[in-house]
Design a protein around this motif. Structure first.
Motif, PDB file in Angstrom:
ATOM      1  N   ALA A 176      33.970  19.606 -44.923  1.00  0.00           N
ATOM      2  CA  ALA A 176      33.114  20.787 -45.068  1.00  0.00           C
ATOM      3  C   ALA A 176      33.956  22.062 -45.112  1.00  0.00           C
ATOM      4  O   ALA A 176      33.688  22.962 -45.917  1.00  0.00           O
TER       5      ALA A 176
ATOM      6  N   LEU B 280      29.476  27.599 -40.815  1.00  0.00           N
ATOM      7  CA  LEU B 280      30.865  27.913 -41.162  1.00  0.00           C
ATOM      8  C   LEU B 280      31.080  29.413 -41.318  1.00  0.00           C
ATOM      9  O   LEU B 280      32.137  29.946 -40.981  1.00  0.00           O
TER      10      LEU B 280
ATOM     11  N   ASN C  85      35.058  26.919 -52.260  1.00  0.00           N
ATOM     12  CA  ASN C  85      34.007  27.741 -52.858  1.00  0.00           C
ATOM     13  C   ASN C  85      34.388  29.221 -52.834  1.00  0.00           C
ATOM     14  O   ASN C  85      34.122  29.935 -53.788  1.00  0.00           O
TER      15      ASN C  85
ATOM     16  N   VAL D 105      26.888  25.536 -44.223  1.00  0.00           N
ATOM     17  CA  VAL D 105      27.517  26.780 -44.677  1.00  0.00           C
ATOM     18  C   VAL D 105      27.219  27.909 -43.681  1.00  0.00           C
ATOM     19  O   VAL D 105      28.096  28.698 -43.334  1.00  0.00           O
TER      20      VAL D 105
ATOM     21  N   ASP E 143      35.694  22.281 -48.505  1.00  0.00           N
ATOM     22  CA  ASP E 143      34.762  22.659 -49.571  1.00  0.00           C
ATOM     23  C   ASP E 143      34.362  24.128 -49.456  1.00  0.00           C
ATOM     24  O   ASP E 143      34.264  24.837 -50.460  1.00  0.00           O
ATOM     25  N   TYR E 144      34.138  24.567 -48.239  1.00  0.00           N
ATOM     26  CA  TYR E 144      33.760  25.967 -48.001  1.00  0.00           C
ATOM     27  C   TYR E 144      34.872  26.899 -48.497  1.00  0.00           C
ATOM     28  O   TYR E 144      34.621  27.856 -49.235  1.00  0.00           O
TER      29      TYR E 144
HETATM   30  C1  LIG Z   1      30.228  24.631 -52.190  1.00  0.00           C
HETATM   31  O1  LIG Z   1      29.614  24.889 -53.436  1.00  0.00           O
HETATM   32  C2  LIG Z   1      28.833  23.819 -53.913  1.00  0.00           C
HETATM   33  C3  LIG Z   1      28.423  24.161 -55.343  1.00  0.00           C
HETATM   34  O2  LIG Z   1      27.855  25.415 -55.375  1.00  0.00           O
HETATM   35  C4  LIG Z   1      27.658  23.633 -52.975  1.00  0.00           C
HETATM   36  O3  LIG Z   1      26.848  22.576 -53.418  1.00  0.00           O
HETATM   37  C5  LIG Z   1      28.184  23.285 -51.599  1.00  0.00           C
HETATM   38  O4  LIG Z   1      27.127  23.215 -50.666  1.00  0.00           O
HETATM   39  C6  LIG Z   1      29.174  24.327 -51.125  1.00  0.00           C
HETATM   40  N1  LIG Z   1      29.756  23.784 -49.916  1.00  0.00           N
HETATM   41  C7  LIG Z   1      30.202  24.546 -48.926  1.00  0.00           C
HETATM   42  C8  LIG Z   1      30.665  23.832 -47.709  1.00  0.00           C
HETATM   43  O5  LIG Z   1      30.251  25.746 -49.002  1.00  0.00           O
END
Ligand SMILES: *[C@@H]1O[C@H](CO)[C@@H](O)[C@H](O)[C@H]1NC(C)=O
Ligand SMILES: *[C@@H]1O[C@H](CO)[C@@H](O)[C@H](O)[C@H]1NC(C)=O
Ligand SMILES: *[C@@H]1O[C@H](CO)[C@@H](O)[C@H](O)[C@H]1NC(C)=O
Ligand SMILES: *[C@@H]1O[C@H](CO)[C@@H](O)[C@H](O)[C@H]1NC(C)=O
Ligand SMILES: *[C@@H]1O[C@H](CO)[C@@H](O)[C@H](O)[C@H]1NC(C)=O
Ligand SMILES: *[C@@H]1O[C@H](CO)[C@@H](O)[C@H](O)[C@H]1NC(C)=O
Ligand SMILES: *[C@@H]1O[C@H](CO)[C@@H](O)[C@H](O)[C@H]1NC(C)=O
Ligand SMILES: *[C@@H]1O[C@H](CO)[C@@H](O)[C@H](O)[C@H]1NC(C)=O
Ligand SMILES: *[C@@H]1O[C@H](CO)[C@@H](O)[C@H](O)[C@H]1NC(C)=O
Ligand SMILES: *[C@@H]1O[C@H](CO)[C@@H](O)[C@H](O)[C@H]1NC(C)=O
Ligand SMILES: *[C@@H]1O[C@H](CO)[C@@H](O)[C@H](O)[C@H]1NC(C)=O
Length: 450
Positions: free
Chosen positions: A153, A123, A160, A120, A156-157
C-alpha cells in the motif's frame, strides 16, 4: 530540556549496552529504539506491531513510542493491527476490528479481517510507517503477509504521488498560460503530500537464519502466502529476519517499491543466533506459547487442514497430534522404527483431551513430538511423514482438505502426492528442488547479517 534528556538517555543506553555486550548472545533492543526515535522527529507515524515487539525491559515498543512523543516531537497517529491485535488478546482466525486502545486512546486500524491494507485516507495521515513484529520464521504464519500488504500500500501510494508529479512536468513543458496555472495549482496540492517512508525495526527469526526447509509457495494463499505474480515465492522455513524479508519483498516482489525503505538492524545479531534470549520471549500468538513450539510448527502446522487435533487446547500445541480414532502406540511404533525420522525426534504415545478447537472435550490418542537436536531437525520432512503415516493407517477416518493442504504446504501437487502411497516424502521435497535453488539465490541478495 530536550537536549538534556536526550543526552541522559544516550548515556543510560551506553551504560546498559556495555553491560549487555559483556554477556554471550546478548542483544540490546534499546539501541534500536534510540535509533528509531532520532529518525522520526517531526514526523507523523503509524506503527504495525504486536506484543512480541518489546524493549529490554519488556515494555511494548508501541507504549514507548506513545510516551516519547513530546520529547522527540513526533506524533503517533495510529497503530495497525495484525491477527490477534496489537496487545495479542484476539483469538486465532477471528477478525480484528478497528478500535481505540484503552491504555493510550490511540486508534487501532485492523489489517486482519475487515481490510488487508491501510487505506489512502490512513496513509495521508502519516509520514512514516514503522513495522516491528517477531516472526516465527514459517511462511504460513500471517504476520509477514500483513507486513507485505502494508508495504504494498505504501509503495502504491508513493507511486501515485510520483505519477502526479510526472503529469505536472508534462503540463509545464507545454507551457501555455492555462496549463501553467493548472501546474501551479497541482504543485500546491502535491507539496502538502509527501512520499511515505517505511522503517522495519528488526527482530530475530525465532528459527534462526540458516536452515531453509520445505517448498517455495506456488499458489496464491492470501493471509498465509502471496505470489505477487511470480511463479513461486518463499519456502516454508525461510531463514531470514523480518527486516531481510521485508527488503526482499520491497526489492523483488512489490510492483512499486518504496524508495525510502530502511531496516534498523539488531545489534550483535548473527544469523545462527536463533532466538538468543528466552527472557525476551513473548508468545507472538496464543498457540505459540514457547519458542520450542516454533521448531515443529513448519511441519505440523499443515495438520490444521486435517480433522485431527493439532494440539490446540493442550499444553503443547503443534507438538501433539491425534484424534479419538488414532492408536497412539501404533503410530509411535511406526515412526520410531522409521530411519528417515527417528534420528531427529522422539514420538511418544499420548492420550489428551483438547479444551478448545477440534475434538473439544473428547479423549484423543496420538503422539507427542520431542525434537532431539533442533539444529538438525527438518521440521517439514518430519511433519509431512507423520501426516503420511496417519493417512495410510486411517484412510476411512482421517480427512485432508485438498486446496487448503496445497496452500499451506505450498505446492500445487501436494495433495495428490501425500495421498499416493507410492510417493515418498523425499519425492515430494525433490519435486520443488529447482524452485528452491532459484529462490535461495534471490534470498542471498538480501541478507544483512553474517
Ligand atoms: C493508486 O492509484 C490507483 C489508480 O488511480 C488507485 O486505484 C489506488 O487505489 C491508488 N492506491 C493508493 C494506495 O494510493
Ligand atoms: C536477556 O535479556 C534480559 C533483559 O534485557 C537481560 O537482563 C539479560 O541479561 C539477557 N541475557 C542474555 C544472556 O543476553
Ligand atoms: C516539531 O515538529 C514540527 C513538525 O515537523 C515542526 O514544525 C516543529 O518546528 C518541531 N518543533 C521542534 C521544537 O522541533
Ligand atoms: C483517554 O480518554 C479518556 C476519556 O476521554 C480519558 O479519561 C483518559 O485520560 C484518556 N487516556 C489517555 C491515556 O489519554
Ligand atoms: C502537451 O503537448 C503535447 C504535444 O502537443 C501533447 O501530446 C500532450 O498531450 C500535452 N500534454 C498535456 C498534459 O496536456
Ligand atoms: C514463470 O514460468 C513461465 C513458464 O515456465 C516462464 O515463461 C516465466 O518466465 C516464469 N515467470 C517468472 C516471473 O519467472
Ligand atoms: C472410523 O471409520 C470406520 C470405518 O468407516 C468407522 O467404523 C469408525 O466408527 C470410525 N471411527 C471413529 C472414531 O469415528
Ligand atoms: C494399538 O496398537 C498397538 C501396537 O500395534 C496394539 O498392540 C494394540 O492392540 C492397539 N490397540 C488397539 C485398541 O487397537
Ligand atoms: C467442554 O467442557 C467444558 C467443561 O466441562 C464445558 O464447559 C463446555 O461446555 C464443553 N464444551 C463442549 C463443546 O462440549
Ligand atoms: C473426521 O473424522 C470423524 C471421525 O471419523 C468424522 O466423523 C468427521 O466427519 C471427520 N471430519 C471431517 C471434517 O471430515
Ligand atoms: C504404486 O506402485 C505399484 C507398483 O509399482 C503400482 O502397481 C501401483 O499402481 C502404484 N499406485 C499408485 C497409486 O500410483
Amino acid at each position: 530540556m530536550k537536549q538534556f534528556s536526550f543526552f541522559v538517555f544516550v548515556l543510560m543506553l551506553l551504560a546498559s549496552s556495555t553491560y549487555a555486550s559483556s554477556l554471550e548472545n546478548s542483544i540490546n533492543y534499546d539501541l534500536q529504539t534510540q535509533e528509531l526515535l532520532t529518525q522520526i522527529q517531526g514526523k507523523r507515524i503509524g506503527i504495525l506491531t504486536n506484543p512480541s515487539c518489546i524493549d529490554s525491559s519488556r515494555e511494548l515498543l508501541f507504549d514507548v513510542l506513545f510516551k516519547n512523543q513530546n520529547i522527540y516531537n513526533y506524533t503517533l497517529e495510529y497503530a495497525l493491527a495484525p491477527e490477534h491485535g496489537i496487545r495479542g488478546d484476539q483469538d486465532a482466525g477471528t477478525l480484528v476490528y478497528d478500535y481505540v486502545d484503552p491504555q493510550t486512546n490511540i486508534t487501532v486500524y485492523s489489517l486482519y479481517g475487515i481490510r488487508k491494507q491501510p487505506t489512502v485516507e490512513m496513509l495521508q495521515k502519516v509520514d512514516t510507517i514503522i513495522h516491528c513484529i517477531v516472526d516465527v520464521g514459517t511462511r504460513f504464519f500471517t504476520y509477514i503477509w500483513t507486513m507485505s500488504y502494508a508495504q504494498e500500500a505504501v509503495g502504491d501510494y508513493n507511486f501515485n504521488l510520483t505519477q502526479k508529479v510526472q503529469l505536472k512536468e508534462n503540463f509545464q513543458l507545454n507551457n501555455s498560460q492555462r496549463q501553467l496555472s493548472f501546474y501551479f495549482r497541482e504543485m500546491q496540492n502535491h507539496n502538502s503530500k509527501k512520499e511515505i517512508n517505511f522503517i522495519v525495526v528488526d527482530r530475530p527469526n525465532v528459527l534462526g537464519g540458516q536452515s531453509i526447509q520445505g517448498c517455495p509457495l506456488e499458489i496464491e494463499s492470501g493471509y498465509i502466502g502471496r505470489l505477487f505474480n511470480q511463479n513461486f515465492t518463499i519456502p516454508t522455513r525461510y531463514a531470514m529476519t523480518t527486516g531481510e524479508l521485508a527488503t526482499l519483498f520491497n526489492e523483488e516482489y512489490l510492483s512499486h517499491k518504496i524508495s525510502d525503505f530502511k531496516v534498523i538492524k539488531i545489534p550483535n545479531y548473527h544469523r545462527n543466533s536463533g532466538f538468543p534470549n528466552a527472557s525476551l520471549w513473548i508468545a507472538p500468538s496464543p498457540n505459540m506459547k514457547t519458542y520450542q513450539t516454533a521448531y515443529v510448527y513448519p511441519g505440523t502446522g499443515v495438520f490444521e487442514q486435517t480433522n485431527l487435533s493439532e494440539g490446540r487446547g493442550t499444553n503443547n500445541p503443534f507438538q501433539t497430534i491425534g484424534a479419538p480414532f488414532v492408536n497412539g502406540t501404533l503410530i509411535s511404533q511406526i515412526l520410531t522404527k522409521d530411519n528417515t525420522v527417528n534420528q531427529q525426534a522422539q514420538f511418544t504415545p499420548v492420550t489428551f483431551i483438547p479444551t478448545t478447537s477440534k475434538w473439544i472435550n473428547q479423549t484423543c490418542q496420538g503422539i507427542q513430538i520431542t525434537v532431539i537436536d533442533k539444529e538438525k531437525y527438518d521440521s517439514v520432512f518430519v511433519g509431512t511423514r507423520i501426516m503420511q503415516v496417519l493417512l495410510q493407517e486411517y484412510p476411512q477416518n482421517m480427512t485432508l482438505t485438498q486446496k487448503g493442504s496445497c496452500q499451506e504446504f505450498g505446492t500445487i501437487n501436494f495433495y495428490n502426492q501425500i495421498t499416493n502411497k507410492n510417493t515418498t516424502i523425499q519425492d515430494i521435497l525433490d519435486s520443488c528442488s529447482s524452485n528452491l535453488r532459484e529462490w535461495k539465490k534471490i534470498r542471498e541478495k538480501h541478507l544483512i547479517y553474517n
